[in-house]
Design a protein around this motif. Structure first.
Motif, PDB file in Angstrom:
ATOM      1  N   GLU A   1      -5.849   1.093   0.797  1.00  0.00           N
ATOM      2  CA  GLU A   1      -5.607   2.300   0.008  1.00  0.00           C
ATOM      3  C   GLU A   1      -6.815   3.226   0.060  1.00  0.00           C
ATOM      4  O   GLU A   1      -6.686   4.446   0.228  1.00  0.00           O
ATOM      5  CB  GLU A   1      -5.286   1.922  -1.440  1.00  0.00           C
ATOM      6  CG  GLU A   1      -3.919   1.286  -1.616  1.00  0.00           C
ATOM      7  CD  GLU A   1      -3.630   0.941  -3.057  1.00  0.00           C
ATOM      8  OE1 GLU A   1      -4.492   1.245  -3.917  1.00  0.00           O
ATOM      9  OE2 GLU A   1      -2.560   0.388  -3.349  1.00  0.00           O
ATOM     10  N   ASN A   2      -8.017   2.644  -0.088  1.00  0.00           N
ATOM     11  CA  ASN A   2      -9.237   3.446  -0.013  1.00  0.00           C
ATOM     12  C   ASN A   2      -9.403   4.080   1.358  1.00  0.00           C
ATOM     13  O   ASN A   2      -9.860   5.224   1.479  1.00  0.00           O
ATOM     14  CB  ASN A   2     -10.466   2.580  -0.343  1.00  0.00           C
ATOM     15  CG  ASN A   2     -10.684   2.433  -1.837  1.00  0.00           C
ATOM     16  OD1 ASN A   2     -10.401   3.339  -2.607  1.00  0.00           O
ATOM     17  ND2 ASN A   2     -11.166   1.276  -2.252  1.00  0.00           N
TER      18      ASN A   2
ATOM     19  N   TYR B   1      -3.388   9.983  -7.967  1.00  0.00           N
ATOM     20  CA  TYR B   1      -4.495  10.028  -7.017  1.00  0.00           C
ATOM     21  C   TYR B   1      -4.814  11.448  -6.546  1.00  0.00           C
ATOM     22  O   TYR B   1      -5.838  11.653  -5.879  1.00  0.00           O
ATOM     23  CB  TYR B   1      -4.167   9.186  -5.779  1.00  0.00           C
ATOM     24  CG  TYR B   1      -4.296   7.695  -5.982  1.00  0.00           C
ATOM     25  CD1 TYR B   1      -5.544   7.096  -6.039  1.00  0.00           C
ATOM     26  CD2 TYR B   1      -3.168   6.892  -6.105  1.00  0.00           C
ATOM     27  CE1 TYR B   1      -5.668   5.728  -6.222  1.00  0.00           C
ATOM     28  CE2 TYR B   1      -3.279   5.522  -6.282  1.00  0.00           C
ATOM     29  CZ  TYR B   1      -4.528   4.941  -6.339  1.00  0.00           C
ATOM     30  OH  TYR B   1      -4.647   3.602  -6.512  1.00  0.00           O
TER      31      TYR B   1
ATOM     32  N   ILE C   1      -6.943   7.100   1.559  1.00  0.00           N
ATOM     33  CA  ILE C   1      -7.381   8.220   0.719  1.00  0.00           C
ATOM     34  C   ILE C   1      -8.639   8.864   1.293  1.00  0.00           C
ATOM     35  O   ILE C   1      -8.740  10.093   1.407  1.00  0.00           O
ATOM     36  CB  ILE C   1      -7.619   7.742  -0.724  1.00  0.00           C
ATOM     37  CG1 ILE C   1      -6.295   7.313  -1.364  1.00  0.00           C
ATOM     38  CG2 ILE C   1      -8.268   8.852  -1.551  1.00  0.00           C
ATOM     39  CD1 ILE C   1      -6.445   6.686  -2.719  1.00  0.00           C
TER      40      ILE C   1
ATOM     41  N   ASN D   1       2.544   1.710  -3.420  1.00  0.00           N
ATOM     42  CA  ASN D   1       1.582   2.078  -4.464  1.00  0.00           C
ATOM     43  C   ASN D   1       1.172   3.547  -4.361  1.00  0.00           C
ATOM     44  O   ASN D   1       1.112   4.268  -5.365  1.00  0.00           O
ATOM     45  CB  ASN D   1       0.334   1.195  -4.371  1.00  0.00           C
ATOM     46  CG  ASN D   1       0.610  -0.226  -4.832  1.00  0.00           C
ATOM     47  OD1 ASN D   1       1.513  -0.456  -5.626  1.00  0.00           O
ATOM     48  ND2 ASN D   1      -0.169  -1.181  -4.343  1.00  0.00           N
ATOM     49  N   LEU D   2       0.870   3.997  -3.143  1.00  0.00           N
ATOM     50  CA  LEU D   2       0.443   5.380  -2.963  1.00  0.00           C
ATOM     51  C   LEU D   2       1.574   6.351  -3.268  1.00  0.00           C
ATOM     52  O   LEU D   2       1.363   7.420  -3.857  1.00  0.00           O
ATOM     53  CB  LEU D   2      -0.066   5.596  -1.540  1.00  0.00           C
ATOM     54  CG  LEU D   2      -1.394   4.905  -1.186  1.00  0.00           C
ATOM     55  CD1 LEU D   2      -1.763   5.171   0.262  1.00  0.00           C
ATOM     56  CD2 LEU D   2      -2.508   5.377  -2.109  1.00  0.00           C
TER      57      LEU D   2
ATOM     58  N   ASN E   1     -13.492   4.746  -8.179  1.00  0.00           N
ATOM     59  CA  ASN E   1     -12.847   3.502  -7.756  1.00  0.00           C
ATOM     60  C   ASN E   1     -12.769   2.505  -8.907  1.00  0.00           C
ATOM     61  O   ASN E   1     -11.751   1.823  -9.093  1.00  0.00           O
ATOM     62  CB  ASN E   1     -13.635   2.904  -6.588  1.00  0.00           C
ATOM     63  CG  ASN E   1     -13.067   1.572  -6.143  1.00  0.00           C
ATOM     64  OD1 ASN E   1     -12.009   1.494  -5.514  1.00  0.00           O
ATOM     65  ND2 ASN E   1     -13.782   0.498  -6.469  1.00  0.00           N
TER      66      ASN E   1
ATOM     67  N   VAL F   1       0.837  -1.204   0.000  1.00  0.00           N
ATOM     68  CA  VAL F   1       0.000   0.000   0.000  1.00  0.00           C
ATOM     69  C   VAL F   1       0.869   1.250   0.000  1.00  0.00           C
ATOM     70  O   VAL F   1       0.630   2.202  -0.755  1.00  0.00           O
ATOM     71  CB  VAL F   1      -0.946  -0.006   1.219  1.00  0.00           C
ATOM     72  CG1 VAL F   1      -1.633   1.354   1.369  1.00  0.00           C
ATOM     73  CG2 VAL F   1      -1.978  -1.103   1.084  1.00  0.00           C
ATOM     74  N   GLN F   2       1.916   1.245   0.832  1.00  0.00           N
ATOM     75  CA  GLN F   2       2.805   2.401   0.944  1.00  0.00           C
ATOM     76  C   GLN F   2       3.494   2.688  -0.388  1.00  0.00           C
ATOM     77  O   GLN F   2       3.578   3.834  -0.835  1.00  0.00           O
ATOM     78  CB  GLN F   2       3.832   2.153   2.043  1.00  0.00           C
ATOM     79  CG  GLN F   2       4.752   3.337   2.311  1.00  0.00           C
ATOM     80  CD  GLN F   2       5.762   3.039   3.407  1.00  0.00           C
ATOM     81  OE1 GLN F   2       5.820   1.925   3.917  1.00  0.00           O
ATOM     82  NE2 GLN F   2       6.557   4.033   3.750  1.00  0.00           N
TER      83      GLN F   2
ATOM     84  N   ILE G   1      -5.322  -4.930   0.091  1.00  0.00           N
ATOM     85  CA  ILE G   1      -4.472  -3.821  -0.379  1.00  0.00           C
ATOM     86  C   ILE G   1      -5.334  -2.671  -0.891  1.00  0.00           C
ATOM     87  O   ILE G   1      -5.145  -1.508  -0.520  1.00  0.00           O
ATOM     88  CB  ILE G   1      -3.509  -4.312  -1.488  1.00  0.00           C
ATOM     89  CG1 ILE G   1      -2.500  -5.304  -0.906  1.00  0.00           C
ATOM     90  CG2 ILE G   1      -2.807  -3.130  -2.145  1.00  0.00           C
ATOM     91  CD1 ILE G   1      -1.610  -5.943  -1.946  1.00  0.00           C
ATOM     92  N   LEU G   2      -6.310  -3.021  -1.738  1.00  0.00           N
ATOM     93  CA  LEU G   2      -7.190  -1.996  -2.284  1.00  0.00           C
ATOM     94  C   LEU G   2      -8.007  -1.312  -1.193  1.00  0.00           C
ATOM     95  O   LEU G   2      -8.218  -0.093  -1.208  1.00  0.00           O
ATOM     96  CB  LEU G   2      -8.125  -2.619  -3.329  1.00  0.00           C
ATOM     97  CG  LEU G   2      -7.448  -3.192  -4.578  1.00  0.00           C
ATOM     98  CD1 LEU G   2      -8.473  -3.908  -5.448  1.00  0.00           C
ATOM     99  CD2 LEU G   2      -6.770  -2.087  -5.368  1.00  0.00           C
TER     100      LEU G   2
END
Length: 653
Positions: free
Chosen positions: A108-109, A18, A112, A10-11, A77, A7-8, A104-105
């Motif tokens: 992330e959501n 994003y 955000i 990807n963001l 999304n 997650v870290q 993971i998704l």
């Protein structure tokens, strides 16, 4: 690799990707939080519009906003899911189970949405505090602005719960999508071919025909009593108009526009140019492939524009009409001599004898035995005409500071004062006036006018008659009513004098004050204007973001094609021109069609409102404001989208 590490990374890697989503969700949540805070402040609601009325309006709007915000977050999304299919497929090849990918998704959501929630609440709190303080000071409400807290606990809880529900919906949606998707389809998603264009002439014709039919029905309401809206019924015609416009929008975007552009390709002068030969085919493909998105954004844009312009019209027009509905600065009945003397003394003590002009109007109330009578005749508690002499009418016009009209009324000709320009024209109509049980006189309406000298609280169904006929009517025992009008320089804005006079006539509904009426209108309509602005802002922000993501997705899919064009000798400047034109044309479709939809819808809306001043510009001005704001928002999104697509295409080459 752990879930948190993935997650870290990807963001951090996709932070710019994003960013607009985070900003747009933050702004939407800010407006949503403001609306909840506004709905929960009983003190402000009561002062502005009446608790029950405004609360009912908010209770209708807020659920619709919740549904739309949830839809916007779901759509966004889905867009990010499609963009990351190859990446998720690689995770699967590395041994990640689908449940772990969903985690993971979901994380992330959470990150955000949590950041957007904090930003939205902070900005919403500042906006609510600042805007409410501004409204209280401007409207001079008897509320201590210091007592309005910066944070609203109830609004924070409701907004947080709403975001939690949204994240739960996204979690379930992502889990179902990934569970049903195979490993191979995850890896090869971005390799799918675009839809093959299938032109259909009849559906293209159906689209334009449906739109034209819907527009014709929309403006048919302007025909008044002869319109289909009244002869058949408001509900069935409004539903038919809505269906025709929706069908027309679908078929026009999906079939008519591609069909028309395909025909343009046959024009060698237009098509065979260095950029047109690339832009037009790509645009045809984009419109056809993204037809659902363009249809959706077109309808949302039209809704947002209608909501915004209708709110501005509802606020602006009544204030604009006060000059006519309240022609004098102050107006009150003259039956109580003592009260009248106190009122005049108050005016003279405040302004001095030379700074105000007092005018007395005596009306003769006379009934009519004619079969067909105007709406204004019967709207009063006791149906009748109000007779005013020609000389008295001219004197009042002069004292008001307007040009005195040249009237030449014979004994049997009259001028009828209309209340609403949308009502039937009474010019040429004849009425029989009952001066007594045996004595009657026939009069003919020489012309109609919107230039009244008395407010409608004191006179409706006014006939301006010749001095000779007026004197003749005075000789009979007919009921009369006397009204005193006060004119004077800057008197229409004198709130101090309004307070003094309104205290004298506190129990008199016929007391009229221009500044009091204006203050009441502004207070009653300002809340509705705020709600319409914020609701339409949410719609427009979401619409612009949807188009942004759509164009960005198209840019990612065309990186290789632009790389080939670069190798063929196309300069970077020429490639940027191609990209900007493709984006511009995509934004133009919902902008133009949505604007046209809103114009015809507002024409229907305006026909339902009484036209009190006969000036169409008073209606067009709010529409221009709405379209102007709409244009500014689209220009901003065009610039953001253009530079984001430049970055995607040229940084990836």
């Amino acid at each position: 690799m752990s879930v948190f590490t993935a997650v870290q990374k990807n963001l951090k890697k996709n932070i710019s990707f994003y960013m607009l989503y985070l900003i747009s969700v933050s702004v939407v949540l800010m407006l949503f939080y403001f609306s909840i805070s506004f709905a929960g402040n009983e003190q402000i609601l009561e002062k502005l519009m009446g608790n029950t009325k405004l609360k009912s309006m908010i209770n209708i709007v807020l659920p619709l906003l919740m549904i739309f915000v949830l839809f916007y977050m779901s759509y966004s999304n889905k867009f990010f899911m499609k963009r990351r299919m190859k990446e998720l497929g690689i995770y699967t090849l590395l041994g990640f189970k689908k449940r772990k990918i969903t985690q993971i998704l979901f994380l992330e959501n959470i990150l955000i949405c949590a950041i957007s929630l904090v930003i939205g609440i902070l900005l919403g709190s500042v906006l609510f505090k600042g805007l409410m303080t501004f409204v209280i000071n401007i409207l001079e409400l008897s509320i201590d602005s210091s007592q309005i807290s910066l944070f609203n606990n109830e609004a924070i809880v409701i907004t947080t719960l709403f975001v939690c529900i949204a994240m739960l919906v996204l979690l379930i949606s992502n889990y179902i999508f990934i569970k049903k998707t195979s490993l191979l389809s995850l890896i090869r998603t971005e390799e799918k071919h675009e839809k093959q264009i299938k032109l259909n002439l009849w559906k293209a014709i159906l689209g334009i025909a449906s739109l034209l039919a819907g527009y014709v029905l929309a403006i048919d309401i302007k025909r008044g009593t002869d319109s289909l809206w009244l002869t058949i019924g408001f509900s069935p015609i409004s539903m038919l108009t809505f269906i025709l416009v929706v069908i027309g929008t679908i078929c026009s975007i999906q079939f008519f526009i591609p069909y028309t552009l395909q025909k343009i390709k046959l024009n060698k002068k237009l098509f065979y140019r260095d950029t047109s030969i690339i832009v037009i085919p790509q645009f045809v493909q984009r419109v056809y492939t993204n037809a659902r998105v363009l249809i959706l954004t077109t309808l949302i844009s039209a809704t947002a524009l209608c909501l915004l312009a209708a709110g501005v019209i509802t606020f602006y027009y009544p204030v604009k009409a006060i000059d006519r509905t309240n022609p004098a600065a102050f107006e009150f009945p003259a039956e109580d001599t003592e009260l009248v003397n106190r009122a005049i003394d108050t005016v003279e003590r405040e302004l001095g004898k030379s700074n105000n002009l007092t005018h007395t109007t005596q009306m003769i109330q006379v009934t009519s035995s004619s079969e067909k009578l105007p709406y204004e005749y019967s709207v009063k508690e006791k149906p009748s005409f109000d007779l005013i002499s020609e000389s008295n009418y001219k004197e009042a016009i002069k004292l008001r500071g307007d040009n005195v009209p040249e009237l030449s009324l014979s004994n049997n000709n009259v001028i009828f004062v209309e209340y609403n320009k949308n009502q039937d024209d009474e010019t040429g109509m004849s009425y029989q006036l009952n001066l007594s049980s045996s004595e009657k006189v026939n009069v003919t309406v020489q012309e109609t006018t919107l230039n009244n000298t008395l407010s409608f609280a004191n006179s409706v169904g006014t006939l301006i008659v010749s001095d000779q006929l007026y004197e003749e009517a005075l000789g009979y025992e007919l009921p009369t009513q006397t009204v005193i009008s006060i004119y004077g320089e800057n008197l229409r804005d004198n709130k101090e004098l309004h307070e003094q006079l309104s205290s004298l006539f506190s129990d008199e509904p016929r007391f009229q004050s221009a500044v009091g009426r204006e203050t009441t209108y502004i207070q009653e309509n300002s809340a509705a204007l705020l709600i319409s602005i914020f609701a339409s802002a949410i719609f427009l922000i979401a619409t612009g973001s949807i188009l942004y993501f759509t164009n960005l997705s198209n840019a990612y899919s065309k990186i290789n094609e632009f790389s080939i064009l670069n190798r063929l000798g196309f300069e970077k400047r020429k490639l940027k021109s191609i990209v900007s034109k493709q984006i511009l044309i995509t934004l133009v479709v919902p902008y133009v069609i949505g604007s046209i939809h809103s114009i015809f819808a507002l024409e229907s809306f305006k026909a339902l409102m009484p036209n009190l001043i006969g000036d169409s510009s008073a209606f067009w001005f709010p529409e221009l404001i709405g379209i102007g704001l709409f244009t500014i928002i689209y220009i901003i999104y065009y610039q953001i989208t253009k530079f984001s697509c430049y970055k995607v295409i040229f940084n990836k080459q």
